[in-house]
Design an enzyme around this catalytic site. Structure first.
Site, PDB file in Angstrom:
ATOM      1  N   ALA A 124      14.245 -14.811   0.382  1.00  0.00           N
ATOM      2  CA  ALA A 124      13.258 -13.787   0.018  1.00  0.00           C
ATOM      3  C   ALA A 124      11.939 -14.422  -0.443  1.00  0.00           C
ATOM      4  O   ALA A 124      10.856 -14.072   0.036  1.00  0.00           O
ATOM      5  CB  ALA A 124      13.843 -12.878  -1.064  1.00  0.00           C
ATOM      6  N   LYS A 134      28.909  -3.797  -1.431  1.00  0.00           N
ATOM      7  CA  LYS A 134      28.496  -5.171  -1.758  1.00  0.00           C
ATOM      8  C   LYS A 134      29.739  -6.004  -1.954  1.00  0.00           C
ATOM      9  O   LYS A 134      30.803  -5.476  -2.290  1.00  0.00           O
ATOM     10  CB  LYS A 134      27.681  -5.176  -3.054  1.00  0.00           C
ATOM     11  CG  LYS A 134      26.765  -6.369  -3.194  1.00  0.00           C
ATOM     12  CD  LYS A 134      25.521  -6.200  -2.339  1.00  0.00           C
ATOM     13  CE  LYS A 134      24.470  -7.228  -2.578  1.00  0.00           C
ATOM     14  NZ  LYS A 134      23.212  -6.882  -1.900  1.00  0.00           N
TER      15      LYS A 134
HETATM   16  P1  NAD Z   1      18.687 -17.463  -1.789  1.00  0.00           P
HETATM   17  O1  NAD Z   1      19.994 -17.983  -2.157  1.00  0.00           O
HETATM   18  O2  NAD Z   1      18.168 -17.730  -0.426  1.00  0.00           O
HETATM   19  O3  NAD Z   1      17.605 -18.011  -2.831  1.00  0.00           O
HETATM   20  C1  NAD Z   1      17.683 -17.861  -4.199  1.00  0.00           C
HETATM   21  C2  NAD Z   1      16.537 -18.662  -4.786  1.00  0.00           C
HETATM   22  O4  NAD Z   1      16.442 -18.405  -6.183  1.00  0.00           O
HETATM   23  C3  NAD Z   1      16.699 -20.173  -4.624  1.00  0.00           C
HETATM   24  O5  NAD Z   1      15.474 -20.731  -4.237  1.00  0.00           O
HETATM   25  C4  NAD Z   1      17.050 -20.642  -6.024  1.00  0.00           C
HETATM   26  O6  NAD Z   1      16.619 -21.966  -6.265  1.00  0.00           O
HETATM   27  C5  NAD Z   1      16.248 -19.653  -6.827  1.00  0.00           C
HETATM   28  N1  NAD Z   1      16.679 -19.568  -8.219  1.00  0.00           N
HETATM   29  C6  NAD Z   1      17.927 -19.581  -8.741  1.00  0.00           C
HETATM   30  N2  NAD Z   1      17.873 -19.533 -10.085  1.00  0.00           N
HETATM   31  C7  NAD Z   1      16.566 -19.498 -10.408  1.00  0.00           C
HETATM   32  C8  NAD Z   1      15.875 -19.451 -11.635  1.00  0.00           C
HETATM   33  N3  NAD Z   1      16.531 -19.411 -12.792  1.00  0.00           N
HETATM   34  N4  NAD Z   1      14.517 -19.426 -11.594  1.00  0.00           N
HETATM   35  C9  NAD Z   1      13.852 -19.474 -10.427  1.00  0.00           C
HETATM   36  N5  NAD Z   1      14.451 -19.524  -9.243  1.00  0.00           N
HETATM   37  C10 NAD Z   1      15.792 -19.531  -9.227  1.00  0.00           C
HETATM   38  O7  NAD Z   1      18.711 -15.899  -2.090  1.00  0.00           O
HETATM   39  P2  NAD Z   1      17.786 -14.760  -1.480  1.00  0.00           P
HETATM   40  O8  NAD Z   1      18.440 -14.231  -0.290  1.00  0.00           O
HETATM   41  O9  NAD Z   1      16.381 -15.220  -1.397  1.00  0.00           O
HETATM   42  O10 NAD Z   1      17.926 -13.651  -2.626  1.00  0.00           O
HETATM   43  C11 NAD Z   1      17.116 -13.633  -3.777  1.00  0.00           C
HETATM   44  C12 NAD Z   1      17.153 -12.246  -4.387  1.00  0.00           C
HETATM   45  O11 NAD Z   1      16.730 -11.312  -3.411  1.00  0.00           O
HETATM   46  C13 NAD Z   1      18.524 -11.782  -4.870  1.00  0.00           C
HETATM   47  O12 NAD Z   1      18.369 -10.957  -5.998  1.00  0.00           O
HETATM   48  C14 NAD Z   1      19.029 -10.966  -3.693  1.00  0.00           C
HETATM   49  O13 NAD Z   1      20.010 -10.039  -4.098  1.00  0.00           O
HETATM   50  C15 NAD Z   1      17.738 -10.324  -3.260  1.00  0.00           C
HETATM   51  N6  NAD Z   1      17.782  -9.820  -1.897  1.00  0.00           N
HETATM   52  C16 NAD Z   1      17.899 -10.682  -0.837  1.00  0.00           C
HETATM   53  C17 NAD Z   1      17.960 -10.140   0.449  1.00  0.00           C
HETATM   54  C18 NAD Z   1      18.023 -11.015   1.658  1.00  0.00           C
HETATM   55  O14 NAD Z   1      17.991 -10.471   2.775  1.00  0.00           O
HETATM   56  N7  NAD Z   1      18.082 -12.334   1.544  1.00  0.00           N
HETATM   57  C19 NAD Z   1      17.906  -8.758   0.630  1.00  0.00           C
HETATM   58  C20 NAD Z   1      17.766  -7.916  -0.478  1.00  0.00           C
HETATM   59  C21 NAD Z   1      17.711  -8.477  -1.731  1.00  0.00           C
END
Ligand code: NAD
Length: 421
Positions: A219, A103
């Site tokens: 996600a 990571k």
């Molecule tokens: P992203 O940056 O696309 O979105 C993050 C979202 O979370 C945004 O909409 C933001 O406004 C919201 N957010 C931030 N703080 C918040 C709060 N306090 N309350 C509510 N919403 C809040 O990120 P993502 O890719 O969607 O990732 C989200 C999670 O999923 C992370 O934990 C990431 O590690 C995990 N994840 C993502 C992927 C991927 O392929 N994108 C894969 C595995 C895990």
């Protein structure tokens, strides 16, 4: 537990005790095998220079090259990156990919950077770590606040440094630059396949069910669209960093996305009322999908979680203290490194396509993803029943056993350690 790496180690300690893991293996798996910290200068638009700090943690490569996302976040810490790298190790092992776990992260706030600055941060970080990555060493991918454009800049910078094309060094690229079809919604889609299997085990009809989603990025927003599209589930509450909204009649995925695209937030969507972000998690619902940040379900609110299924699309949304509370109350948790493994699985498909100069059709990506996620879900389910433990511990047991076996078979740890345990 606010230090995410301590949380990851606590989870491993618990599974080590459960499996009677030899101390040599336990101690190897408890820490990253390699870490890189880089401080790199970036020229800003006003001609000043800012020094950024980035991390790349290569946690364990017993099963293959390290694989894992890159996050751009103002509060990034090396311990968060370590924890996420550990979880990548368990995740790739759990879905049976020939990969290890890694990571990375850069401390920065992309919302405060111009496009040019973001590009220079992306290229600067790759220059700093180029020696330590490659398609057979460690393969980064998008994560929080990074996207296909960032991956394209990074791939290009790496190719410029090496002097030849190397698309498999990074995944999550735009499709026309070697990205895989189906990568955009892969994390959410993989989660959907596990929700489908969990619901079927619990006798829950998803077409009559409700869901709540925290987070509306890659996600969360795709989870909304897909749970509606694949199962007809009604999503009654969603949130992002600016707030949370609720509607008992259901929130339409397309309307929410259009509102977010137009205003920057889901808050203010017509027909939905604003609720406190903390209350969102405690709403009565069949499926709760934390898809934002870590540590949001903890000992202080676990008693009040009323969902039947908690599908952890986010990494680390549930603290170790909250797990047994949820389990005792009959809440079925689909642990993060199973639920959100769809992203890394399609990233792996991208690597395979790049290395074979091939392109798969979308249907091919979907059925292969379904096959792997479904198999992983049932492997965890069998372990859960045979060990009589909560699902996260069962998932850990499957993954840790696979990584431990690889460490022994490679000769990193003597086989006799098994007899001394
Ligand atoms: P992203 O940056 O696309 O979105 C993050 C979202 O979370 C945004 O909409 C933001 O406004 C919201 N957010 C931030 N703080 C918040 C709060 N306090 N309350 C509510 N919403 C809040 O990120 P993502 O890719 O969607 O990732 C989200 C999670 O999923 C992370 O934990 C990431 O590690 C995990 N994840 C993502 C992927 C991927 O392929 N994108 C894969 C595995 C895990």
């Amino acid at each position: 537990m606010s230090n995410l790496f301590l949380a990851a180690q606590t989870q491993l300690d618990e599974v080590a005790a459960l499996l009677h893991l030899p101390p040599e293996i336990h101690s190897l798996l408890r820490e990253p095998m390699r870490e890189h910290v880089a401080r790199f200068p970036v020229r800003m638009d006003d001609d000043s220079t800012r020094v950024f700090t980035g991390f790349r943690v290569q946690y364990n490569h017993a099963l293959g090259p390290c694989k894992g996302g890159l996050r751009f976040h103002p509060e990034e810490t090396v311990d968060t990156v370590r924890a996420l790298a550990a979880w990548m190790t368990w995740k790739t092992a759990l879905v049976d990919l020939p990969l290890g776990g890694g990571k990375g992260g850069v401390i920065c706030n992309p919302k405060q950077l111009s496009e040019g600055e973001l590009e220079r941060v992306s290229r600067g970080f790759i220059r700093a770590i180029a020696k330590y990555i490659d398609d057979d060493v460690d393969v980064p991918a998008p994560d929080v606040y990074t996207n296909p454009q960032v991956m394209a800049w990074m791939m290009d910078e790496f190719a410029t440094i090496r002097g030849h094309h190397r698309p498999g060094v990074i995944t999550g690229k735009p499709v026309h630059l070697g990205g895989s079809l189906g990568r955009d919604d892969a994390t959410a889609r993989g989660g959907m396949y596990t929700i489908r299997e969990a619901a079927s085990n619990l006798g829950l009809d998803l077409s009559q069910a409700t869901a709540v989603i925290q987070g509306y990025g890659n996600a969360g927003a795709f989870a909304h669209k897909l749970i509606e599209q694949l199962f007809g589930t009604k999503v009654i509450a969603i949130s992002d960093s600016r707030g949370a909204i609720h509607s008992a009649d259901g929130i339409d995925a397309q309307a929410a996305q259009e509102h977010k695209d137009a205003t920057g937030s889901v808050v203010g969507l017509a027909g939905a009322t604003r609720v406190e972000p903390e209350d969102l998690l405690e709403l009565e619902t069949d499926v709760l999908i934390p898809a934002a940040l870590e540590n949001v379900i903890h000992s202080g609110n676990a008693e009040r979680i009323r969902a039947k299924i908690v599908a952890e699309l986010a990494n680390g949304p549930t603290t170790p203290e909250a797990d047994p509370i949820l389990h005792a109350r009959g809440v079925r948790v689909i642990p993060d490194f199973l639920c959100n493994a769809g992203g890394v699985t399609v990233s792996y498909f991208e690597q395979v396509q790049n290395l074979n100069l091939d392109r798969w059709k979308l249907e091919q990506v979907h059925w292969r993803l379904d096959e792997r996620m479904t198999e992983a879900f049932h492997t965890v389910e069998e372990k859960r029943q045979s060990l009589n433990v909560h699902p996260r511990l069962a998932a850990y047991a499957v993954a840790v056993e696979r990584v431990a076996r690889a460490c022994i078979d490679r000769g990193w740890i003597s086989r006799s350690s098994l007899a001394r345990k």
